[in-house]
Design an enzyme around this catalytic site. Sequence first.
Site, PDB file in Angstrom:
ATOM      1  N   THR A 121     -38.224 -30.453 -18.115  1.00  0.00           N
ATOM      2  CA  THR A 121     -38.864 -29.321 -17.445  1.00  0.00           C
ATOM      3  C   THR A 121     -39.698 -29.783 -16.254  1.00  0.00           C
ATOM      4  O   THR A 121     -40.179 -30.924 -16.234  1.00  0.00           O
ATOM      5  CB  THR A 121     -39.771 -28.578 -18.445  1.00  0.00           C
ATOM      6  OG1 THR A 121     -40.588 -27.653 -17.747  1.00  0.00           O
ATOM      7  CG2 THR A 121     -40.686 -29.528 -19.206  1.00  0.00           C
ATOM      8  N   ASP A 122     -39.905 -28.872 -15.306  1.00  0.00           N
ATOM      9  CA  ASP A 122     -40.771 -29.196 -14.155  1.00  0.00           C
ATOM     10  C   ASP A 122     -42.236 -29.347 -14.569  1.00  0.00           C
ATOM     11  O   ASP A 122     -43.048 -29.900 -13.825  1.00  0.00           O
ATOM     12  CB  ASP A 122     -40.641 -28.134 -13.053  1.00  0.00           C
ATOM     13  CG  ASP A 122     -40.983 -26.715 -13.491  1.00  0.00           C
ATOM     14  OD1 ASP A 122     -41.326 -26.504 -14.674  1.00  0.00           O
ATOM     15  OD2 ASP A 122     -40.907 -25.803 -12.639  1.00  0.00           O
ATOM     16  N   GLU A 123     -42.575 -28.869 -15.789  1.00  0.00           N
ATOM     17  CA  GLU A 123     -43.978 -28.914 -16.212  1.00  0.00           C
ATOM     18  C   GLU A 123     -44.498 -30.328 -16.425  1.00  0.00           C
ATOM     19  O   GLU A 123     -45.705 -30.533 -16.538  1.00  0.00           O
ATOM     20  CB  GLU A 123     -44.166 -28.124 -17.510  1.00  0.00           C
ATOM     21  CG  GLU A 123     -43.888 -26.663 -17.340  1.00  0.00           C
ATOM     22  CD  GLU A 123     -44.413 -25.840 -18.505  1.00  0.00           C
ATOM     23  OE1 GLU A 123     -45.271 -26.324 -19.249  1.00  0.00           O
ATOM     24  OE2 GLU A 123     -43.957 -24.702 -18.643  1.00  0.00           O
ATOM     25  N   TYR A 148     -47.144 -28.918 -25.119  1.00  0.00           N
ATOM     26  CA  TYR A 148     -45.703 -28.787 -24.844  1.00  0.00           C
ATOM     27  C   TYR A 148     -45.270 -29.743 -23.732  1.00  0.00           C
ATOM     28  O   TYR A 148     -44.370 -30.576 -23.909  1.00  0.00           O
ATOM     29  CB  TYR A 148     -45.347 -27.338 -24.475  1.00  0.00           C
ATOM     30  CG  TYR A 148     -43.993 -27.231 -23.794  1.00  0.00           C
ATOM     31  CD1 TYR A 148     -42.818 -27.545 -24.488  1.00  0.00           C
ATOM     32  CD2 TYR A 148     -43.882 -26.851 -22.450  1.00  0.00           C
ATOM     33  CE1 TYR A 148     -41.565 -27.480 -23.859  1.00  0.00           C
ATOM     34  CE2 TYR A 148     -42.646 -26.782 -21.828  1.00  0.00           C
ATOM     35  CZ  TYR A 148     -41.496 -27.098 -22.525  1.00  0.00           C
ATOM     36  OH  TYR A 148     -40.268 -27.040 -21.914  1.00  0.00           O
ATOM     37  N   LYS A 152     -42.799 -33.139 -23.699  1.00  0.00           N
ATOM     38  CA  LYS A 152     -41.565 -33.228 -22.885  1.00  0.00           C
ATOM     39  C   LYS A 152     -41.649 -34.456 -21.966  1.00  0.00           C
ATOM     40  O   LYS A 152     -40.669 -35.177 -21.783  1.00  0.00           O
ATOM     41  CB  LYS A 152     -41.364 -31.948 -22.045  1.00  0.00           C
ATOM     42  CG  LYS A 152     -40.987 -30.717 -22.839  1.00  0.00           C
ATOM     43  CD  LYS A 152     -39.662 -30.837 -23.586  1.00  0.00           C
ATOM     44  CE  LYS A 152     -38.457 -30.863 -22.667  1.00  0.00           C
ATOM     45  NZ  LYS A 152     -37.188 -30.811 -23.453  1.00  0.00           N
TER      46      LYS A 152
HETATM   47  P1  NAD Z   1     -35.555 -22.090 -26.934  1.00  0.00           P
HETATM   48  O1  NAD Z   1     -36.906 -22.212 -27.583  1.00  0.00           O
HETATM   49  O2  NAD Z   1     -35.024 -20.751 -26.586  1.00  0.00           O
HETATM   50  O3  NAD Z   1     -34.448 -22.793 -27.856  1.00  0.00           O
HETATM   51  C1  NAD Z   1     -34.670 -24.034 -28.481  1.00  0.00           C
HETATM   52  C2  NAD Z   1     -33.510 -24.270 -29.446  1.00  0.00           C
HETATM   53  O4  NAD Z   1     -33.692 -25.551 -30.056  1.00  0.00           O
HETATM   54  C3  NAD Z   1     -33.442 -23.241 -30.582  1.00  0.00           C
HETATM   55  O5  NAD Z   1     -32.114 -22.841 -30.806  1.00  0.00           O
HETATM   56  C4  NAD Z   1     -33.988 -24.001 -31.775  1.00  0.00           C
HETATM   57  O6  NAD Z   1     -33.475 -23.544 -33.026  1.00  0.00           O
HETATM   58  C5  NAD Z   1     -33.537 -25.422 -31.468  1.00  0.00           C
HETATM   59  N1  NAD Z   1     -34.401 -26.422 -32.119  1.00  0.00           N
HETATM   60  C6  NAD Z   1     -35.756 -26.502 -32.083  1.00  0.00           C
HETATM   61  N2  NAD Z   1     -36.179 -27.542 -32.815  1.00  0.00           N
HETATM   62  C7  NAD Z   1     -35.070 -28.158 -33.295  1.00  0.00           C
HETATM   63  C8  NAD Z   1     -34.853 -29.302 -34.107  1.00  0.00           C
HETATM   64  N3  NAD Z   1     -35.889 -30.018 -34.586  1.00  0.00           N
HETATM   65  N4  NAD Z   1     -33.599 -29.661 -34.409  1.00  0.00           N
HETATM   66  C9  NAD Z   1     -32.533 -28.939 -33.943  1.00  0.00           C
HETATM   67  N5  NAD Z   1     -32.675 -27.835 -33.176  1.00  0.00           N
HETATM   68  C10 NAD Z   1     -33.931 -27.451 -32.858  1.00  0.00           C
HETATM   69  O7  NAD Z   1     -35.633 -23.051 -25.669  1.00  0.00           O
HETATM   70  P2  NAD Z   1     -35.048 -22.865 -24.182  1.00  0.00           P
HETATM   71  O8  NAD Z   1     -35.997 -22.055 -23.398  1.00  0.00           O
HETATM   72  O9  NAD Z   1     -33.628 -22.506 -24.284  1.00  0.00           O
HETATM   73  O10 NAD Z   1     -35.180 -24.383 -23.672  1.00  0.00           O
HETATM   74  C11 NAD Z   1     -34.134 -25.323 -23.896  1.00  0.00           C
HETATM   75  C12 NAD Z   1     -34.504 -26.642 -23.225  1.00  0.00           C
HETATM   76  O11 NAD Z   1     -34.707 -26.443 -21.841  1.00  0.00           O
HETATM   77  C13 NAD Z   1     -35.787 -27.280 -23.747  1.00  0.00           C
HETATM   78  O12 NAD Z   1     -35.608 -28.666 -23.811  1.00  0.00           O
HETATM   79  C14 NAD Z   1     -36.826 -26.913 -22.702  1.00  0.00           C
HETATM   80  O13 NAD Z   1     -37.876 -27.845 -22.666  1.00  0.00           O
HETATM   81  C15 NAD Z   1     -35.991 -26.929 -21.443  1.00  0.00           C
HETATM   82  N6  NAD Z   1     -36.443 -26.080 -20.329  1.00  0.00           N
HETATM   83  C16 NAD Z   1     -36.710 -24.762 -20.537  1.00  0.00           C
HETATM   84  C17 NAD Z   1     -37.039 -23.948 -19.455  1.00  0.00           C
HETATM   85  C18 NAD Z   1     -37.309 -22.456 -19.612  1.00  0.00           C
HETATM   86  O14 NAD Z   1     -37.642 -21.786 -18.645  1.00  0.00           O
HETATM   87  N7  NAD Z   1     -37.152 -21.873 -20.802  1.00  0.00           N
HETATM   88  C19 NAD Z   1     -37.119 -24.499 -18.172  1.00  0.00           C
HETATM   89  C20 NAD Z   1     -36.864 -25.868 -18.010  1.00  0.00           C
HETATM   90  C21 NAD Z   1     -36.507 -26.640 -19.096  1.00  0.00           C
HETATM   91  O1  DAU Z   2     -41.377 -24.301 -15.967  1.00  0.00           O
HETATM   92  C1  DAU Z   2     -40.471 -24.440 -17.009  1.00  0.00           C
HETATM   93  C2  DAU Z   2     -41.089 -23.929 -18.298  1.00  0.00           C
HETATM   94  O2  DAU Z   2     -41.090 -22.507 -18.195  1.00  0.00           O
HETATM   95  C3  DAU Z   2     -40.335 -24.368 -19.542  1.00  0.00           C
HETATM   96  O3  DAU Z   2     -40.439 -25.760 -19.666  1.00  0.00           O
HETATM   97  C4  DAU Z   2     -40.913 -23.691 -20.794  1.00  0.00           C
HETATM   98  O4  DAU Z   2     -40.135 -24.024 -21.933  1.00  0.00           O
HETATM   99  C5  DAU Z   2     -40.863 -22.183 -20.586  1.00  0.00           C
HETATM  100  O5  DAU Z   2     -41.462 -21.531 -21.694  1.00  0.00           O
HETATM  101  C6  DAU Z   2     -41.609 -21.820 -19.309  1.00  0.00           C
HETATM  102  O6  DAU Z   2     -43.029 -22.089 -19.443  1.00  0.00           O
HETATM  103  P1  DAU Z   2     -44.128 -21.056 -18.907  1.00  0.00           P
HETATM  104  O7  DAU Z   2     -45.367 -21.306 -19.648  1.00  0.00           O
HETATM  105  O8  DAU Z   2     -44.167 -21.051 -17.430  1.00  0.00           O
HETATM  106  O9  DAU Z   2     -43.384 -19.670 -19.363  1.00  0.00           O
HETATM  107  P2  DAU Z   2     -43.921 -18.332 -20.055  1.00  0.00           P
HETATM  108  O10 DAU Z   2     -42.744 -17.419 -20.111  1.00  0.00           O
HETATM  109  O11 DAU Z   2     -44.649 -18.579 -21.310  1.00  0.00           O
HETATM  110  O12 DAU Z   2     -44.950 -17.776 -18.988  1.00  0.00           O
HETATM  111  C7  DAU Z   2     -44.601 -17.612 -17.610  1.00  0.00           C
HETATM  112  C8  DAU Z   2     -45.881 -17.214 -16.859  1.00  0.00           C
HETATM  113  O13 DAU Z   2     -46.270 -15.896 -17.268  1.00  0.00           O
HETATM  114  C9  DAU Z   2     -47.076 -18.106 -17.162  1.00  0.00           C
HETATM  115  O14 DAU Z   2     -47.830 -18.250 -15.972  1.00  0.00           O
HETATM  116  C10 DAU Z   2     -47.864 -17.327 -18.205  1.00  0.00           C
HETATM  117  C11 DAU Z   2     -47.594 -15.896 -17.833  1.00  0.00           C
HETATM  118  N1  DAU Z   2     -47.572 -14.884 -18.924  1.00  0.00           N
HETATM  119  C12 DAU Z   2     -46.824 -15.163 -20.044  1.00  0.00           C
HETATM  120  C13 DAU Z   2     -46.723 -14.236 -21.064  1.00  0.00           C
HETATM  121  C14 DAU Z   2     -45.921 -14.532 -22.314  1.00  0.00           C
HETATM  122  C15 DAU Z   2     -48.215 -13.659 -18.773  1.00  0.00           C
HETATM  123  O15 DAU Z   2     -48.884 -13.398 -17.748  1.00  0.00           O
HETATM  124  N2  DAU Z   2     -48.101 -12.733 -19.774  1.00  0.00           N
HETATM  125  C16 DAU Z   2     -47.390 -12.965 -20.921  1.00  0.00           C
HETATM  126  O16 DAU Z   2     -47.341 -12.075 -21.788  1.00  0.00           O
END
Ligand code: NAD
Ligand code: DAU
Length: 332
Positions: A121-123, A148, A152
């Site tokens: 992730t970019d975080e 988190y 990562k």
């Molecule tokens: P998500 O939370 O929707 O899904 C995570 C999946 O991993 C689920 O299906 C869960 O059951 C599985 N999982 C969790 N723990 C596990 C374990 N111990 N063993 C096997 N499976 C397990 O997550 P997402 O948003 O789809 O993110 C997927 C990947 O992308 C992550 O690595 C996250 O850090 C990365 N990522 C997410 C975002 C975003 O915006 N959501 C952005 C950049 C990177």
């Molecule tokens: O940047 C990549 C990341 O993006 C991934 O690595 C993470 O897995 C993914 O969850 C996401 O992280 P954020 O913390 O940015 O996403 P989230 O959807 O939780 O929140 C997005 C923004 O919105 C953040 O600034 C918090 C804000 N927020 C979130 C929720 C749930 C609100 O203002 N209201 C809300 O109810």
Amino acid sequence: MKILVTGGAGFIGSNFVHYVYRERPDWQITVYDKLTYAGNKANIAGLDASRVAFVQADICDEKAINQAVADCDAVVHFAAETHNDNSLHEAWPFVNTNLIGTYQILEAVRLNKKRLHHISTDEVYGDLELDDPAKFTPETPYNPSSPYSSTKAGSDLLVRAWGRSFGVQATISNCSNNYGPYQHVEKFIPRQVTEILEGRKPKLYGSGQNVRDWIYTEDHSSGVLTILEKGKIGETYLIGAEGEKNNKEVVEMILELMGKDPADYDHVNDRPGHDLRYAIDASKLKSELGWQPKYTDFRQGLTDTIEWYKQNTDWWKPQKAETEAKYKELGR
Ligand code: NAD
Ligand code: DAU
């Protein structure tokens, strides 16, 4: 080609499985997923079982992951605990899955001599000032803020160490905020859309000035597939689509697209340590591997996403009440 997709029943993993299923009809896919609260087998329903297998197991389970890795050509590792708010409440599952789980995968690919693509992730880079002209690049120093993002970051460092010390054939990608179908209702965009669909107001943390760099999840999938096929071993690539928007703008756009007053939302307690801004410079992936994002019209992507949640009430309803109960406890 036979790939093992960890976390393939989650949001981005399942979108990737659908994408590869469509784009590489001769590939075999095994989804390896523990099915935590964030995983849902329905996300990969309807795919031909002769091409897509499913293993329900934990990536921390040494024996199970070793067996699954032995049986594939390459691993694409999405599985993680992913929600910042949860990590502030209870960090252990993040330390366990993101660090110990990635360690087990690294050991399995080392022993079985398999290719790994690690999803990050970019975080990991921390956050930027609102007026900073710089964006994150692969050279930006790591500076994560939350449990988190720090787990990562740690997992990325493990991947680099296993590459250098043991010759593990790995690439890493760090992507920005994804949106699209199958995203859990705890996350920002699905939460607001489903709050409105249930007749309540969206919830904005703090002043809503925080900026996220939105990418439609299918563009993340195409970036990952490009790196898996053409990426240089040992390299890190950033994936992003120049989608910077502040949270207030996004909430207002959702309200407007759903036919509501754009000012009709609640300000709720801010997230502790809330990162201010993320922004990705994806020029390395574009210039070296020829990747381009396709879905760069955020308004259109948001319209499609809202429509998906409208059409798939049965998918998100079962998770909604429990998710909102958790937020209520946190005052958000
Ligand atoms: P998500 O939370 O929707 O899904 C995570 C999946 O991993 C689920 O299906 C869960 O059951 C599985 N999982 C969790 N723990 C596990 C374990 N111990 N063993 C096997 N499976 C397990 O997550 P997402 O948003 O789809 O993110 C997927 C990947 O992308 C992550 O690595 C996250 O850090 C990365 N990522 C997410 C975002 C975003 O915006 N959501 C952005 C950049 C990177
Ligand atoms: O940047 C990549 C990341 O993006 C991934 O690595 C993470 O897995 C993914 O969850 C996401 O992280 P954020 O913390 O940015 O996403 P989230 O959807 O939780 O929140 C997005 C923004 O919105 C953040 O600034 C918090 C804000 N927020 C979130 C929720 C749930 C609100 O203002 N209201 C809300 O109810």
